[in-house]
Design a protein around this motif. Structure first.
Motif, short mmCIF file in Angstrom:
data_model
loop_
_atom_site.label_atom_id
_atom_site.label_comp_id
_atom_site.label_asym_id
_atom_site.label_seq_id
_atom_site.Cartn_x
_atom_site.Cartn_y
_atom_site.Cartn_z
N GLU A 1 -1.63 -8.11 -15.69
CA GLU A 1 -1.31 -6.72 -16.01
C GLU A 1 -2.02 -5.74 -15.07
OE1 GLU A 1 -2.36 -6.27 -20.06
OE2 GLU A 1 -0.67 -7.46 -20.83
N HIS A 2 -3.19 -6.13 -14.61
CA HIS A 2 -3.96 -5.28 -13.70
C HIS A 2 -3.68 -5.60 -12.22
CE1 HIS A 2 -6.49 -3.21 -16.68
NE2 HIS A 2 -6.39 -4.32 -17.38
N GLY A 3 -2.74 -6.51 -11.96
CA GLY A 3 -2.37 -6.83 -10.60
C GLY A 3 -3.35 -7.74 -9.87
N LEU A 4 -4.29 -8.32 -10.61
CA LEU A 4 -5.31 -9.16 -9.97
C LEU A 4 -4.85 -10.60 -9.79
CD1 LEU A 4 -8.50 -7.80 -11.76
CD2 LEU A 4 -7.43 -7.02 -9.64
N VAL A 5 -3.88 -11.02 -10.57
CA VAL A 5 -3.25 -12.33 -10.35
C VAL A 5 -1.73 -12.14 -10.42
CG1 VAL A 5 -5.22 -13.56 -11.37
CG2 VAL A 5 -3.19 -13.09 -12.76
N TYR A 6 -1.01 -13.10 -9.86
CA TYR A 6 0.45 -13.03 -9.82
C TYR A 6 1.01 -14.37 -10.26
CZ TYR A 6 5.17 -12.80 -7.91
OH TYR A 6 6.54 -12.85 -7.75
N ARG A 7 2.03 -14.32 -11.12
CA ARG A 7 2.67 -15.54 -11.58
C ARG A 7 3.86 -15.85 -10.70
NH1 ARG A 7 5.06 -16.62 -17.70
NH2 ARG A 7 5.40 -18.87 -17.47
N GLN A 8 3.82 -16.99 -10.03
CA GLN A 8 4.88 -17.39 -9.11
C GLN A 8 6.08 -17.96 -9.87
OE1 GLN A 8 2.03 -18.71 -5.37
NE2 GLN A 8 2.93 -20.31 -6.63
N PRO A 9 7.23 -18.05 -9.20
CA PRO A 9 8.42 -18.65 -9.84
C PRO A 9 8.18 -20.08 -10.30
CG PRO A 9 9.07 -17.41 -7.90
CD PRO A 9 7.56 -17.45 -7.89
N PHE B 1 -6.50 -7.69 -3.29
CA PHE B 1 -6.74 -7.53 -1.85
C PHE B 1 -6.81 -6.05 -1.48
CE2 PHE B 1 -4.59 -11.65 -2.25
CZ PHE B 1 -5.55 -12.46 -1.67
N ALA B 2 -6.00 -5.24 -2.16
CA ALA B 2 -6.04 -3.80 -1.89
C ALA B 2 -7.40 -3.22 -2.29
CB ALA B 2 -4.92 -3.10 -2.66
N LEU B 3 -7.91 -3.66 -3.43
CA LEU B 3 -9.22 -3.19 -3.87
C LEU B 3 -10.32 -3.62 -2.90
CD1 LEU B 3 -8.96 -3.91 -7.71
CD2 LEU B 3 -9.12 -1.66 -6.63
N ALA B 4 -10.22 -4.86 -2.43
CA ALA B 4 -11.23 -5.36 -1.49
C ALA B 4 -11.20 -4.56 -0.19
CB ALA B 4 -10.98 -6.84 -1.20
N GLN B 5 -9.99 -4.27 0.30
CA GLN B 5 -9.87 -3.50 1.54
C GLN B 5 -10.40 -2.09 1.35
OE1 GLN B 5 -8.99 -4.56 4.52
NE2 GLN B 5 -9.34 -2.51 5.39
N GLU B 6 -10.10 -1.50 0.21
CA GLU B 6 -10.58 -0.15 -0.07
C GLU B 6 -12.10 -0.12 -0.15
OE1 GLU B 6 -9.98 3.38 -3.44
OE2 GLU B 6 -8.75 1.57 -3.48
N ALA B 7 -12.66 -1.14 -0.75
CA ALA B 7 -14.12 -1.21 -0.86
C ALA B 7 -14.77 -1.32 0.51
CB ALA B 7 -14.51 -2.41 -1.73
N VAL B 8 -14.19 -2.14 1.37
CA VAL B 8 -14.74 -2.31 2.72
C VAL B 8 -14.65 -1.00 3.49
CG1 VAL B 8 -14.36 -3.43 4.95
CG2 VAL B 8 -14.30 -4.78 2.85
N GLU B 9 -13.50 -0.33 3.38
CA GLU B 9 -13.32 0.92 4.12
C GLU B 9 -14.28 2.01 3.65
OE1 GLU B 9 -9.23 1.82 3.58
OE2 GLU B 9 -8.53 0.34 5.04
#
Length: 254
Positions: free
Chosen positions: A45-53, A64-72
């Motif tokens: 629900e928070h986008g931290l994991v994704y359920r594949q087909p 990954f977006a959060l990690a990149q934002e943190a680094v920047e």
């Protein structure tokens, strides 16, 4: 930390190893599948994991977006400054911090020497890129093709008889710095000023900044300054660990 939060966070390093199905997640956590499913749904629900087909779960794009934002948003100067001050207090010499931006190496912090002889360097000003120890450290970390291309288009002013004379010599020096993990400027920019420097590395091992210790030879000889290199390297390593988040911010300085 609550048990649910602890379990949920434990799922992330598992999925970092690769996609996993519900059974594997439950087994790794040591919980019933229904509990694992509830945790996975919350993370999803928070986008931290994704359920594949194929019904397996992997890390989600939001993580990954959060990690990149943190680094920047990391401010290496803010993290480094207390360490630079402590180094200055310990040895008394001028300490610089520099970064590489748009083909220039810029000073972003400076702690002045306690001695009356001061250096003319200024925060925000570019360094003498072909001779400065911090520049060598930052450029040495570039991929070989970028190092070579940059070296070929630089000018090589002879500030002193010890200045780097040409691209071939500069590339040799960068290769040496890359191998040994530290750099010097022994009278290459100003006859009377010597400098030793070390790289500050991020979590991926790449050089994010460089720091140096500088002093005029009327205060200490080049050999005396070189004897302080282990202290400079320990300081750079401490900054790198804090920048990477691998050590608490209040870790005592070596």
């Amino acid at each position: 930390m609550s048990q649910s939060v602890d379990r949920a966070l434990s799922i992330l390093p598992l999925l970092a190893e690769g996609p996993a199905d519900l059974g594997r997640v439950a087994d790794r956590l040591g919980v019933h599948k229904s509990t694992a499913l509830r945790l996975l749904r919350t993370l999803h629900e928070h986008g931290l994991v994704y359920r594949q087909p194929d019904q397996r779960y992997r890390l989600g794009a939001r993580l990954f977006a959060l990690a990149q934002e943190a680094v920047e948003n990391l401010d290496v100067r803010e993290i480094a400054h207390p360490h630079l001050v402590r180094l200055n207090e310990e040895c008394g010499h001028t300490v610089h911090l520099a970064v590489y931006e748009e083909d220039e190496v810029l000073y972003i912090d400076k702690v002045e020497s306690r001695y009356p002889v001061r250096m003319y360097s200024r925060i925000g000003r570019p360094v003498a890129i072909t001779v400065a120890a911090v520049a060598k450290l930052l450029l040495a970390d570039l991929p070989e093709d970028r190092r070579r291309a940059l070296a070929e288009r630089l000018d090589y002013p002879m500030y002193t008889a010890r200045s780097t004379p040409d691209a071939a010599t500069f590339l040799e020096e960068l290769a040496r710095v890359r191998e040994q993990g530290w750099a010097t400027d022994l009278g290459g920019h100003e006859e009377s000023i010597n400098c030793v420097g070390a790289p500050i590395r991020g979590a991926d091992g790449r050089v994010v900044a460089a720091m140096s210790l500088s002093a005029p030879n009327v205060v200490v000889t080049a050999d005396e300054l070189l004897a302080l290199l282990p202290l400079v390297r320990r300081t750079a390593d401490a900054i790198g660990r804090e920048y990477s988040g691998t050590t608490p911010a209040d870790t005592p300085h070596d």
